[in-house]
Design an enzyme around this catalytic site. Structure first.
Site, PDB file in Angstrom:
ATOM      1  N   TYR A 268      -9.141  14.933  -5.046  1.00 59.25           N
ATOM      2  CA  TYR A 268      -8.336  14.337  -6.132  1.00 59.25           C
ATOM      3  C   TYR A 268      -7.544  15.429  -6.867  1.00 59.25           C
ATOM      4  CZ  TYR A 268      -7.447  11.477 -10.342  1.00 59.25           C
ATOM      5  OH  TYR A 268      -6.866  10.801 -11.392  1.00 59.25           O
TER       6      TYR A 268
ATOM      7  N   ASP B  54       0.869  -1.181   0.000  1.00 60.04           N
ATOM      8  CA  ASP B  54       0.000   0.000   0.000  1.00 60.04           C
ATOM      9  C   ASP B  54       0.910   1.236   0.000  1.00 60.04           C
ATOM     10  OD1 ASP B  54      -1.640   2.138   0.616  1.00 60.04           O
ATOM     11  OD2 ASP B  54      -2.792   1.050   2.140  1.00 60.04           O
TER      12      ASP B  54
ATOM     13  N   ASN C 135       2.289   5.702 -10.180  1.00 59.52           N
ATOM     14  CA  ASN C 135       1.028   5.598 -10.919  1.00 59.52           C
ATOM     15  C   ASN C 135      -0.163   5.303 -10.021  1.00 59.52           C
ATOM     16  OD1 ASN C 135      -0.750   4.705 -13.364  1.00 59.52           O
ATOM     17  ND2 ASN C 135      -0.699   2.946 -11.984  1.00 59.52           N
TER      18      ASN C 135
HETATM   19  P1  NDP Z   1      -7.301   1.990 -11.821  1.00 63.75           P
HETATM   20  O1  NDP Z   1      -8.309   2.244 -10.746  1.00 63.75           O
HETATM   21  O2  NDP Z   1      -7.718   1.260 -13.047  1.00 63.75           O
HETATM   22  O3  NDP Z   1      -6.013   1.235 -11.189  1.00 63.75           O
HETATM   23  C1  NDP Z   1      -5.408   1.752 -10.043  1.00 63.75           C
HETATM   24  C2  NDP Z   1      -4.169   0.954  -9.729  1.00 63.75           C
HETATM   25  O4  NDP Z   1      -3.549   1.506  -8.565  1.00 63.75           O
HETATM   26  C3  NDP Z   1      -4.431  -0.491  -9.423  1.00 63.75           C
HETATM   27  O5  NDP Z   1      -3.335  -1.258  -9.833  1.00 63.75           O
HETATM   28  C4  NDP Z   1      -4.547  -0.492  -7.894  1.00 63.75           C
HETATM   29  O6  NDP Z   1      -4.272  -1.751  -7.297  1.00 63.75           O
HETATM   30  C5  NDP Z   1      -3.451   0.497  -7.569  1.00 63.75           C
HETATM   31  N1  NDP Z   1      -3.622   1.104  -6.255  1.00 63.75           N
HETATM   32  C6  NDP Z   1      -4.665   1.834  -5.798  1.00 63.75           C
HETATM   33  N2  NDP Z   1      -4.444   2.225  -4.538  1.00 63.75           N
HETATM   34  C7  NDP Z   1      -3.223   1.733  -4.186  1.00 63.75           C
HETATM   35  C8  NDP Z   1      -2.454   1.776  -3.008  1.00 63.75           C
HETATM   36  N3  NDP Z   1      -2.866   2.424  -1.923  1.00 63.75           N
HETATM   37  N4  NDP Z   1      -1.253   1.143  -2.997  1.00 63.75           N
HETATM   38  C9  NDP Z   1      -0.820   0.475  -4.082  1.00 63.75           C
HETATM   39  N5  NDP Z   1      -1.518   0.382  -5.228  1.00 63.75           N
HETATM   40  C10 NDP Z   1      -2.719   1.005  -5.271  1.00 63.75           C
HETATM   41  O7  NDP Z   1      -6.715   3.431 -12.170  1.00 63.75           O
HETATM   42  P2  NDP Z   1      -6.175   4.032 -13.544  1.00 63.75           P
HETATM   43  O8  NDP Z   1      -5.340   3.047 -14.248  1.00 63.75           O
HETATM   44  O9  NDP Z   1      -7.318   4.669 -14.249  1.00 63.75           O
HETATM   45  O10 NDP Z   1      -5.274   5.215 -12.981  1.00 63.75           O
HETATM   46  C11 NDP Z   1      -3.864   5.113 -12.821  1.00 63.75           C
HETATM   47  C12 NDP Z   1      -3.322   6.483 -12.448  1.00 63.75           C
HETATM   48  O11 NDP Z   1      -3.648   7.403 -13.480  1.00 63.75           O
HETATM   49  C13 NDP Z   1      -3.904   7.067 -11.167  1.00 63.75           C
HETATM   50  O12 NDP Z   1      -2.932   7.812 -10.468  1.00 63.75           O
HETATM   51  C14 NDP Z   1      -4.988   7.986 -11.673  1.00 63.75           C
HETATM   52  O13 NDP Z   1      -5.283   9.008 -10.755  1.00 63.75           O
HETATM   53  C15 NDP Z   1      -4.333   8.513 -12.938  1.00 63.75           C
HETATM   54  N6  NDP Z   1      -5.268   9.052 -13.922  1.00 63.75           N
HETATM   55  C16 NDP Z   1      -6.247   8.264 -14.473  1.00 63.75           C
HETATM   56  C17 NDP Z   1      -7.108   8.790 -15.404  1.00 63.75           C
HETATM   57  C18 NDP Z   1      -8.198   8.020 -16.063  1.00 63.75           C
HETATM   58  O14 NDP Z   1      -8.975   8.604 -16.795  1.00 63.75           O
HETATM   59  N7  NDP Z   1      -8.307   6.719 -15.868  1.00 63.75           N
HETATM   60  C19 NDP Z   1      -6.995  10.203 -15.817  1.00 63.75           C
HETATM   61  C20 NDP Z   1      -5.923  10.922 -15.190  1.00 63.75           C
HETATM   62  C21 NDP Z   1      -5.099  10.354 -14.289  1.00 63.75           C
HETATM   63  P3  NDP Z   1      -5.473  -2.827  -6.991  1.00 63.75           P
HETATM   64  O15 NDP Z   1      -5.762  -3.505  -8.310  1.00 63.75           O
HETATM   65  O16 NDP Z   1      -4.869  -3.751  -6.002  1.00 63.75           O
HETATM   66  O17 NDP Z   1      -6.626  -2.056  -6.486  1.00 63.75           O
END
Ligand code: NDP
Length: 245
Positions: A153, A61, A88
């Protein structure tokens, strides 16, 4: 870019998985982490290994400092070196400010902002010694232009830009670059949860007329960690179909 190792947080799904795969395709070893999705993270690892690199997924985490320390220790066990960090992992807990709970604010800040801080600090120590490093943090268009319902956010995503620009100044003399990528609306689980009407509204705000793919973001990261970007630091690269203008 071979013989390098990248730590990519949140590689089990979405943009993080696409980044892991794109870096592996360039011959970069991958260490990723996830919060809960171990099966999905192992899928990412299997795809990466298909490119002949070493790859491992660790449950960690990013909001917990001890977990981040364990993640970096595991990464060092893999190849003994870390050249690339991609921050990310991120979450949303949306709601209008007047109804936003302290918990929803804290969870987003702890994961998106403090998590990036823990990882940046751990990576910087190694990269400074090595006099080489690439740090890329995934921000968001929302950190640049704001969005109703996302005060927490947007604060976290604007925050990582300030951290990135400061880090670029701190680490430039050690040949470590720090940049941010600001995606627009990308098709992942994060945006899938939104109602169809909201998605249609979003698409109308995008000059290129479509939502982005995780691979669109991954390509920008591959560029920023490559030698082709060796004189670029402290920048925000928008990957948003023109949204932020
Ligand atoms: P998803 O929700 O699809 O995936 C999030 C990922 O982050 C998963 O692998 C999740 O793991 C992991 N994660 C979440 N919380 C934690 C934590 N506390 N510790 C470790 N891992 C964690 O998100 P996206 O792929 O859409 O987003 C990726 C990044 O891009 C983020 O920072 C998001 O804010 C940013 N972003 C996304 C946009 C979009 O339109 N999708 C637009 C702009 C920015 P698990 O599978 O275990 O939950």
């Amino acid at each position: 870019m071979g013989n390098q190792t990248a730590v990519v947080t949140g590689g089990s799904r979405g943009i993080g998985r696409a980044i892991c795969v794109a870096l592996a395709r360039e011959g970069i070893n991958i260490v990723t982490c996830y919060a809960k999705g171990s099966a999905a993270a192992e899928e990412t690892i299997a795809i990466c290994k298909g490119y002949g690199v070493q790859a491992v997924a660790v449950q960690a985490d990013v909001a917990v400092q001890a977990d981040v320390e364990r993640l970096f220790a595991e990464a060092l066990k893999l190849t003994g070196t870390i050249e690339i960090l991609v921050n990310n992992a991120g979450i949303t807990r949306d709601g209008l400010l007047i109804r936003m709970s302290d918990d929803d604010f804290d969870q987003v800040i702890d994961t998106n902002l403090k998590g990036a801080f823990y990882c940046m600090r751990a990576a910087s120590k190694l990269m400074m010694k090595k006099r080489y490093g690439r740090i890329v943090t995934i921000s968001s268009v929302v950190g640049l232009i704001g969005n109703a319902g996302q005060v927490n956010y947007a604060g976290s995503k604007a925050g990582v830009i300030g951290m990135t620009k400061s880090l670029a100044k701190e680490l430039g003399s050690r040949n470590v670059t720090a940049n941010a990528v600001a995606p627009g609306f990308i098709t992942t689980d994060m945006t899938e949860a939104l109602p169809e009407t909201v998605k249609e509204q979003m698409a109308k705000q995008i000059p290129l007329g479509r939502m982005g793919k995780p691979e669109d973001v991954a390509e920008a990261v591959v560029f920023l960690v490559s030698d082709r970007a060796s004189y670029i630091t402290g920048q925000v690269l928008n990957v948003d179909g023109g949204m932020a203008g």
